[in-house]
Design a protein around this motif. Structure first.
Motif, PDB file in Angstrom:
ATOM      1  N   LYS A  58       0.610  -1.677   0.210  1.00 38.98           N
ATOM      2  CA  LYS A  58       0.026   0.103   0.135  1.00 38.98           C
ATOM      3  C   LYS A  58       0.674   1.218   0.050  1.00 38.98           C
ATOM      4  O   LYS A  58       1.815   1.419   0.210  1.00 38.98           O
ATOM      5  CB  LYS A  58      -0.957  -0.334   1.085  1.00 38.98           C
ATOM      6  N   CYS A  59       0.295   1.976  -0.328  1.00 38.23           N
ATOM      7  CA  CYS A  59       0.991   3.632  -0.610  1.00 38.23           C
ATOM      8  C   CYS A  59       0.872   4.571   1.221  1.00 38.23           C
ATOM      9  O   CYS A  59       0.321   4.179   1.462  1.00 38.23           O
ATOM     10  CB  CYS A  59       0.632   4.406  -1.432  1.00 38.23           C
ATOM     11  N   LEU A  60       1.897   4.660   1.307  1.00 41.91           N
ATOM     12  CA  LEU A  60       2.528   5.213   2.818  1.00 41.91           C
ATOM     13  C   LEU A  60       1.365   6.019   3.319  1.00 41.91           C
ATOM     14  O   LEU A  60       1.241   6.063   3.936  1.00 41.91           O
ATOM     15  CB  LEU A  60       3.990   5.335   2.851  1.00 41.91           C
ATOM     16  N   PHE A  61       1.538   6.624   2.510  1.00 39.11           N
ATOM     17  CA  PHE A  61      -0.015   7.890   2.105  1.00 39.11           C
ATOM     18  C   PHE A  61      -0.599   7.965   2.127  1.00 39.11           C
ATOM     19  O   PHE A  61      -1.485   8.822   3.070  1.00 39.11           O
ATOM     20  CB  PHE A  61       0.641   9.498   1.770  1.00 39.11           C
ATOM     21  N   ASP A  62      -1.319   7.082   1.751  1.00 38.26           N
ATOM     22  CA  ASP A  62      -2.533   6.450   1.636  1.00 38.26           C
ATOM     23  C   ASP A  62      -2.769   5.704   4.053  1.00 38.26           C
ATOM     24  O   ASP A  62      -4.252   6.599   4.410  1.00 38.26           O
ATOM     25  CB  ASP A  62      -3.509   5.430   1.089  1.00 38.26           C
ATOM     26  N   VAL A  63      -1.887   5.746   4.222  1.00 41.50           N
ATOM     27  CA  VAL A  63      -1.901   4.654   5.454  1.00 41.50           C
ATOM     28  C   VAL A  63      -1.702   6.223   6.726  1.00 41.50           C
ATOM     29  O   VAL A  63      -2.728   6.234   7.374  1.00 41.50           O
ATOM     30  CB  VAL A  63      -1.259   3.395   5.794  1.00 41.50           C
ATOM     31  N   PHE A  64      -0.510   6.754   6.164  1.00 40.91           N
ATOM     32  CA  PHE A  64      -0.772   7.510   7.203  1.00 40.91           C
ATOM     33  C   PHE A  64      -0.587   8.972   6.418  1.00 40.91           C
ATOM     34  O   PHE A  64       0.629   9.604   5.557  1.00 40.91           O
ATOM     35  CB  PHE A  64       0.774   7.862   7.677  1.00 40.91           C
ATOM     36  N   PRO A  65      -2.234   9.622   6.140  1.00 41.44           N
ATOM     37  CA  PRO A  65      -2.119  10.889   5.242  1.00 41.44           C
ATOM     38  C   PRO A  65      -1.810  12.396   6.307  1.00 41.44           C
ATOM     39  O   PRO A  65      -1.580  13.464   5.378  1.00 41.44           O
ATOM     40  CB  PRO A  65      -3.704  10.661   5.315  1.00 41.44           C
ATOM     41  N   GLU A  66      -1.371  11.824   7.598  1.00 42.77           N
ATOM     42  CA  GLU A  66      -0.776  13.111   8.264  1.00 42.77           C
ATOM     43  C   GLU A  66       0.891  13.586   7.952  1.00 42.77           C
ATOM     44  O   GLU A  66       1.274  14.427   8.187  1.00 42.77           O
ATOM     45  CB  GLU A  66      -1.014  13.059   9.594  1.00 42.77           C
ATOM     46  N   ILE A  67       1.393  12.389   7.444  1.00 38.00           N
ATOM     47  CA  ILE A  67       2.390  12.924   7.260  1.00 38.00           C
ATOM     48  C   ILE A  67       3.090  14.023   6.355  1.00 38.00           C
ATOM     49  O   ILE A  67       2.357  14.640   4.669  1.00 38.00           O
ATOM     50  CB  ILE A  67       3.444  11.519   6.304  1.00 38.00           C
ATOM     51  N   PHE A  97       6.190   9.869  11.672  1.00 38.43           N
ATOM     52  CA  PHE A  97       4.985   9.087  12.038  1.00 38.43           C
ATOM     53  C   PHE A  97       4.554   9.770  13.791  1.00 38.43           C
ATOM     54  O   PHE A  97       5.173  10.268  14.254  1.00 38.43           O
ATOM     55  CB  PHE A  97       5.521   8.254  11.935  1.00 38.43           C
ATOM     56  N   HIS A  98       3.309   9.921  13.802  1.00 39.55           N
ATOM     57  CA  HIS A  98       2.992  10.535  15.222  1.00 39.55           C
ATOM     58  C   HIS A  98       2.452   9.086  16.421  1.00 39.55           C
ATOM     59  O   HIS A  98       1.605   8.792  16.272  1.00 39.55           O
ATOM     60  CB  HIS A  98       1.334  11.483  15.032  1.00 39.55           C
ATOM     61  N   PHE A  99       3.942   8.253  16.478  1.00 38.51           N
ATOM     62  CA  PHE A  99       3.477   7.702  17.052  1.00 38.51           C
ATOM     63  C   PHE A  99       3.694   8.278  19.278  1.00 38.51           C
ATOM     64  O   PHE A  99       4.503   9.723  19.411  1.00 38.51           O
ATOM     65  CB  PHE A  99       4.316   7.238  17.252  1.00 38.51           C
ATOM     66  N   PRO A 100       2.750   7.288  19.881  1.00 39.69           N
ATOM     67  CA  PRO A 100       2.813   7.866  21.723  1.00 39.69           C
ATOM     68  C   PRO A 100       3.926   7.316  21.642  1.00 39.69           C
ATOM     69  O   PRO A 100       4.515   6.517  21.384  1.00 39.69           O
ATOM     70  CB  PRO A 100       0.888   6.853  21.607  1.00 39.69           C
TER      71      PRO A 100
END
Length: 350
Positions: A58-67, A97-100
């Motif tokens: 999958k496209c990275l930006f599709d899964v993490f649009p906040e990047i 990535f917005h990881f906790p």
């Protein structure tokens, strides 16, 4: 038989390599030129909550649009164009990535801080068609640096400010005065010194108590901070005496600032709760001000400048208080030579 043994050995090497990628405590991601995810290790699974089998292909930006796509694109382009690894610190960009943060109680932040490296990957033909992105959790180190910077900042602040009023203390303020004097000698831009103190402050302490006097001093400092610009420098000279360096301020504008400050102080009403005296006590107070605009060559050093402003303040105190006095009618040596005679002072009654 030999080929079989070689194949087994190669498979073992591949398995060992994959085990390292999965077990290492670093995020490992491989994407192609279209940002399609090819490798997503266990570090990424744990911190993102997304399994590799769910994101691979999958496209990275599709899964993490906040990047921030444009920003990451620039970094990847830099690595592939120069064919060299690109490193980025959390100070430059705190995260991809917005990881906790998985240690929020020790890290003192709810978000993971990340360093990362982008490494271009070549295929068998030598063409770069993928990049490796390595994510490093540096939250603990980042928090330690931030806490150290805060501690150093607080230490510096306490070393240069007056504990009661929050204005600069005398040592730091005099350093600023010396710097302002040296700067004037270079650029000749007008700069003015104000010295002022609270009228009959001893009477306030004697009548209402020293804690009430401290409350008055705090109120005065609050008014001063509101009346001056960020480029001006205000300090507590000692006791109830204060000073302000007005940068890029000539005689006329400085007198206006001094009068505005004096009127602002005069309008203050300090309510001090004193149970021993029966409750709320209302305190009003005024200030006397001396003003001296810096000029050369008549002022050989900043100490002479300070002395002239103090003389103007003394004149205000001796001629009725609650007034502003400017030192000198002009900048000639005759009117500035206080070592030989009393200074000629411009009187401005209110």
């Amino acid at each position: 038989m030999t080929d079989t043994s070689a194949d087994i050995s190669e498979l073992r090497e591949i398995h060992r390599f994959l085990s390292i990628i999965q077990d290492i405590n670093v995020g490992v991601i491989v994407v192609d030129t279209n940002y399609i995810v090819r490798v997503w290790n266990s570090f990424m699974e744990v911190n993102s909550g997304i399994l590799g089998i769910k994101i691979n292909g999958k496209c990275l930006f599709d899964v993490f649009p906040e990047i921030r796509k444009s920003w990451l694109y620039d970094k990847i382009t830099e690595a592939t164009t120069l064919n060299t690894p690109v490193f980025n610190s959390w100070r430059q960009h705190k995260e991809i990535f917005h990881f906790p943060n998985n240690r929020p109680f020790t890290g003192r932040t709810m978000e993971m801080r990340q360093n990362f490296t982008i490494i271009p990957l070549s295929n068998l033909d030598g063409k770069i068609d993928e990049v490796l992105i390595m994510i490093y959790d540096v939250t603990d180190e980042a928090c330690a640096e931030i806490n150290l910077e805060k501690a150093n900042s607080q230490l510096l602040k306490s070393s240069i400010t007056d504990g009661l009023t929050g204005l600069y203390n005398r040592k730091h303020w005099e350093n600023c005065l010396s710097e302002a004097y040296d700067l004037f000698r270079r650029n000749k831009e007008p700069v003015t010194l104000l010295m002022f103190d609270i009228d009959h402050f001893k009477s306030i302490n004697d009548t209402y108590g020293h804690q009430a006097g401290d409350t008055v001093l705090k109120r005065l400092s609050q008014v001063v901070k509101k009346q001056i610009r960020n480029t001006d420098v205000a300090g507590r000279y000692g006791g109830e005496e204060f000073t302000i360096i007005l940068r890029d301020a000539n005689r006329e504008s400085s007198f206006y600032v001094a009068e505005r400050l004096r009127h602002a102080i005069e309008s203050q009403v300090v309510e001090y709760n004193n149970p021993k005296a029966g409750g709320i006590q209302v305190i009003r107070f005024t200030i006397s001000i001396g003003v001296c605009t810096l000029s050369i060559p008549a002022m050989p050093n900043y100490g002479d400048w300070l002395k002239k402003a103090d003389n103007a303040l003394y004149f205000s105190k001796e001629h009725g208080r609650n007034r502003t006095t400017e030192y000198g009618l002009n900048d000639t040596e005759e009117t500035m030579n206080i070592e030989i005679q009393r200074p000629v002072i411009k009187k401005r009654d209110n």
